[in-house]
Every structure is written in C-alpha cells, then in structure tokens.
Enzyme design. Structure first.
Site, short mmCIF file in Angstrom:
data_model
loop_
_atom_site.label_atom_id
_atom_site.label_comp_id
_atom_site.label_asym_id
_atom_site.label_seq_id
_atom_site.Cartn_x
_atom_site.Cartn_y
_atom_site.Cartn_z
N ASP A 32 -5.23 45.14 17.31
CA ASP A 32 -5.98 46.07 16.47
C ASP A 32 -5.36 47.47 16.50
O ASP A 32 -4.78 47.87 17.52
CB ASP A 32 -7.44 46.12 16.96
CG ASP A 32 -8.39 46.66 15.90
OD1 ASP A 32 -7.97 46.81 14.73
OD2 ASP A 32 -9.55 46.94 16.25
N GLY A 33 -5.50 48.19 15.40
CA GLY A 33 -5.09 49.59 15.36
C GLY A 33 -3.93 49.89 14.43
O GLY A 33 -3.45 51.03 14.39
N ASN A 34 -3.50 48.90 13.64
CA ASN A 34 -2.38 49.15 12.71
C ASN A 34 -2.70 50.25 11.71
O ASN A 34 -1.86 51.11 11.42
CB ASN A 34 -2.04 47.87 11.92
CG ASN A 34 -1.52 46.76 12.80
OD1 ASN A 34 -1.26 46.96 13.99
ND2 ASN A 34 -1.36 45.57 12.23
N GLY A 35 -3.92 50.19 11.16
CA GLY A 35 -4.31 51.16 10.14
C GLY A 35 -4.33 52.58 10.69
O GLY A 35 -3.81 53.51 10.07
N ARG A 36 -4.91 52.74 11.89
CA ARG A 36 -4.97 54.08 12.50
C ARG A 36 -3.59 54.59 12.87
O ARG A 36 -3.31 55.78 12.75
CB ARG A 36 -5.91 54.05 13.72
CG ARG A 36 -7.38 54.14 13.35
CD ARG A 36 -8.28 53.68 14.47
NE ARG A 36 -8.29 52.22 14.55
CZ ARG A 36 -8.83 51.53 15.54
NH1 ARG A 36 -9.37 52.18 16.57
NH2 ARG A 36 -8.84 50.22 15.51
N HIS A 49 0.96 47.78 9.43
CA HIS A 49 1.06 46.33 9.58
C HIS A 49 2.52 45.91 9.82
O HIS A 49 2.79 45.00 10.60
CB HIS A 49 0.50 45.62 8.35
CG HIS A 49 -0.97 45.83 8.16
ND1 HIS A 49 -1.87 45.72 9.20
CD2 HIS A 49 -1.71 46.16 7.07
CE1 HIS A 49 -3.10 45.96 8.75
NE2 HIS A 49 -3.03 46.23 7.45
N SER A 78 -11.82 35.79 9.72
CA SER A 78 -12.55 35.33 8.53
C SER A 78 -13.24 36.51 7.85
O SER A 78 -13.52 36.46 6.66
CB SER A 78 -13.54 34.22 8.90
OG SER A 78 -14.30 34.58 10.03
N ARG A 83 -11.41 43.05 3.12
CA ARG A 83 -10.49 44.17 2.83
C ARG A 83 -10.05 44.14 1.36
O ARG A 83 -10.28 43.16 0.66
CB ARG A 83 -9.29 44.09 3.76
CG ARG A 83 -9.74 44.22 5.21
CD ARG A 83 -8.64 44.59 6.13
NE ARG A 83 -9.19 44.72 7.48
CZ ARG A 83 -8.52 45.21 8.50
NH1 ARG A 83 -7.27 45.61 8.34
NH2 ARG A 83 -9.09 45.31 9.68
N LEU A 143 7.02 27.90 25.27
CA LEU A 143 5.78 28.66 25.07
C LEU A 143 5.10 28.18 23.78
O LEU A 143 5.78 27.86 22.81
CB LEU A 143 6.11 30.15 24.95
CG LEU A 143 4.94 31.12 24.78
CD1 LEU A 143 5.18 32.39 25.60
CD2 LEU A 143 4.72 31.53 23.33
N ARG A 206 -14.97 45.27 21.51
CA ARG A 206 -15.77 44.16 20.96
C ARG A 206 -14.87 42.97 20.71
O ARG A 206 -13.65 43.08 20.75
CB ARG A 206 -16.48 44.58 19.66
CG ARG A 206 -15.54 45.11 18.58
CD ARG A 206 -16.31 45.42 17.28
NE ARG A 206 -15.46 46.18 16.36
CZ ARG A 206 -15.47 47.51 16.25
NH1 ARG A 206 -16.28 48.23 16.99
NH2 ARG A 206 -14.66 48.11 15.40
N GLU A 219 -10.74 36.95 31.61
CA GLU A 219 -10.72 38.35 32.05
C GLU A 219 -10.46 39.19 30.80
O GLU A 219 -9.54 38.90 30.03
CB GLU A 219 -9.60 38.57 33.07
CG GLU A 219 -9.83 37.84 34.38
CD GLU A 219 -11.08 38.32 35.12
OE1 GLU A 219 -11.36 39.54 35.09
OE2 GLU A 219 -11.77 37.47 35.70
C1 IPE Z 1 -10.13 42.09 14.49
O1 IPE Z 1 -9.82 43.38 14.07
C2 IPE Z 1 -9.33 41.08 13.72
C3 IPE Z 1 -7.90 41.10 13.96
C4 IPE Z 1 -7.28 41.84 14.83
C5 IPE Z 1 -7.13 40.19 13.15
P1 IPE Z 1 -10.70 44.13 12.97
O2 IPE Z 1 -10.11 45.48 12.82
O3 IPE Z 1 -10.83 43.31 11.75
O4 IPE Z 1 -12.12 44.16 13.69
P2 IPE Z 1 -13.38 45.11 13.47
O5 IPE Z 1 -13.70 45.09 12.00
O6 IPE Z 1 -13.00 46.47 13.93
O7 IPE Z 1 -14.44 44.52 14.32
C1 IPE Z 2 -5.28 45.11 12.91
O1 IPE Z 2 -5.20 46.44 12.53
C2 IPE Z 2 -4.65 44.18 11.88
C3 IPE Z 2 -5.63 43.33 11.17
C4 IPE Z 2 -6.91 43.29 11.38
C5 IPE Z 2 -5.10 42.46 10.13
P1 IPE Z 2 -6.28 47.09 11.57
O2 IPE Z 2 -5.80 46.95 10.16
O3 IPE Z 2 -7.63 46.57 11.82
O4 IPE Z 2 -6.18 48.62 12.03
P2 IPE Z 2 -7.35 49.67 12.15
O5 IPE Z 2 -8.43 49.06 12.99
O6 IPE Z 2 -7.82 49.96 10.77
O7 IPE Z 2 -6.71 50.85 12.82
MG MG Z 3 -9.13 47.15 13.06
#
Ligand code: IPE
Ligand code: IPE
Ligand code: MG
Length: 252
Positions: A32-36, A49, A78, A83, A143, A206, A219
């Site tokens: 998580d966090g690519n967008g930020r 991404h 899912s 998006r 792996l 979460r 863990e």
């Molecule tokens: C969880 O990340 C799903 C993936 C990393 C593929 P999200 O960014 O979609 O989760 P929420 O919406 O913050 O819970």
């Molecule tokens: C995780 O990064 C990649 C996917 C859920 C596909 P996000 O796209 O959720 O990045 P944030 O949470 O907006 O930073």
């Molecule tokens: Mg996210």
C-alpha cells in the site's frame, strides 16, 4: 479437544514455524501507498504504481535470497474495482507489461507463480497471459509467488460455503464431518502454509479483506514506509523483527 489429541491441519504447519530466530516460510504483503508516494512528488498515481512494480521485483529477490518459501502479494482487491476506469486500466496495463517482462526472470530464479482471487475479472487476454505464466512456471520449486488479483477474503469464504453446501446437497459430503481442513481444502490458498508474517506498508493499520482465515495466527507488521520505497533492507528488517517474536498459538 483433550490435550494431546490430533492437531488440526493448520496447527501442523503452525508447529513447523514456531520458535525464535526462524525464517518465515510464508510472507504475505499488503502493498500500500503507491498513490501517496506519487502525490508527494507531484506525479500522477500511475507513476506510483510503476515504482511499486519495481518494489515487487526487489521483494521477490529478497524473499528468495532469505529462503522464504512462499511470498503472497496483494496486488488488487475485490474492492479496488471502485477506483476510476483510468486507474484500473493503468494498473492492468502495468501488470500485463511486467508479467511479460519478468517471466524469464521467474524461470531463471526458480519461481512458481500461483494466483488467488477472481483474476478472470480482468478479461480474457490477461486471463490467458496469467494462466500461461502459471503453467510455464509450474515445475519451479525455489519459491512460490502468490499474486492476489481481484481478491477478497469474504467472497473467497462465501464461495467455500457455496461449494460445501452443494456437495452436501448431493450427499457427497456429510455436514457433520465439516472441519477446518474441509474448509481449507476449498480456499484459493489450498495446499499453501498459512502466512507466518503479514506486512502492510504505508502506515495503514487494517487488513482490507486480505486472507482473513489464513492470517488467524500470523504475526502482523505495520510499517510507515510507502510501498515504492520498500527495499531489500526493509524486507530483511521485517524478517529480523519476525525472528524476534515469540509465537504461542494459544499455548504456554
Ligand atoms: C489494499 O489497499 C489492497 C491492495 C494493496 C491491493 P487499499 O489501498 O485498496 O486499501 P484501503 O482502501 O486503504 O483499505
Ligand atoms: C496500493 O497503493 C496499490 C493498490 C491498491 C492497487 P494505493 O494505490 O492504494 O496507494 P494509496 O493508498 O492511495 O497511497
Ligand atoms: Mg491504498
């Protein structure tokens, strides 16, 4: 159950991974966090991404080097269908591009690809490409890389319930004999050990509908690092933190 009675299927692999200093057999990551990451740089989300795909390559290498047997990556949930069409198209394009680019490396590194989730939802072209990659890598043993695509734990569990119910209706399955092993055998992850370590990047704390059954005794490790910045050192630090944990599985 009395003390000393037969352990369930899951406690068999739990016992195998218990003990301080151990390398996790199975690491699962909520990437998580690519967008930020992109936003912080004034870049479009797709740039995050793309950088995230590089982080996948680094983690795969780090996992193989550390002797991890299974690496599961949450690539698309899912719920991610909520998006924008543009972002979904970007993600799909990147996944197809990297799959083509990385296939030979998976072969060279002895990586077997496995899929969980409703990946057919990405359409026939991507489905064919994914299934061909699974087939091509099926004999690799170093792996197992499990990619969760259009995956949601609740729908996975609902599908298990539907399958078991229909087998009960035909008389093939006696409902009174349904136990944890019966359920596990129908999960997308059937045959894989449960994750020993679940990592989530980006500071969110979460599970977002990921492996709810399978992570019952994993863990959990939450790190503020954004996924595109997650590198080999971060991976090894996660393994180190895992090794220092004491797992009890309800005992002692
Ligand atoms: C969880 O990340 C799903 C993936 C990393 C593929 P999200 O960014 O979609 O989760 P929420 O919406 O913050 O819970
Ligand atoms: C995780 O990064 C990649 C996917 C859920 C596909 P996000 O796209 O959720 O990045 P944030 O949470 O907006 O930073
Ligand atoms: Mg996210």
């Amino acid at each position: 159950m009395t003390a000393g009675s037969a352990p369930s299927a899951s406690s068999v692999h739990q016992a195998a991974t218990d003990g301080a200093g151990a390398i996790p057999r199975h690491v699962a990551i909520i990437m998580d966090g690519n967008g930020r990451w992109a936003e912080q740089r004034g870049l479009p989300r797709v740039a995050g991404h793309r950088a995230g795909a590089e982080a996948v390559r680094r983690s795969l290498q780090a996992a193989a080097d550390a002797g991890v047997e299974v690496l599961t990556l949450y690539a698309f949930s899912s719920e991610n269908w909520r998006r924008s069409d543009d972002e979904i198209a970007d993600l799909k394009g990147l996944m197809r591009y990297y799959l083509e680019l990385e296939l030979e490396r998976l072969m060279d590194e002895g990586v077997r690809l496995r899929l969980i989730g409703d990946y057919q939802a990405f359409g026939p072209l991507m489905t064919r490409q994914l299934e061909a990659a699974v087939e091509r890598t099926s004999a690799n043993r170093r792996l197992t890389l499990v990619v969760a695509l259009s995956y949601g734990s609740r729908s996975e569990l609902a599908a298990v319930a539907a399958k078991l119910a229909s087998r009960a209706v035909t008389g093939e399955l006696d409902p009174s004999r349904i136990d944890e092993a019966t359920v596990e055998a129908e999960l997308d992850t059937a045959g894989l050990p449960d994750p020993d370590l679940l990592i989530r990047t980006s500071g969110e704390v979460r599970l977002s509908n990921f492996l709810l059954w399978q992570c019952a005794y994993s863990e959990l490790l939450f790190t503020p690092v954004l996924w595109p910045d997650f590198d080999e050192a971060a991976f090894h630090s996660a393994i180190e933190q895992y090794s220092a944990r004491q797992r009890r599985f309800g005992g002692r």
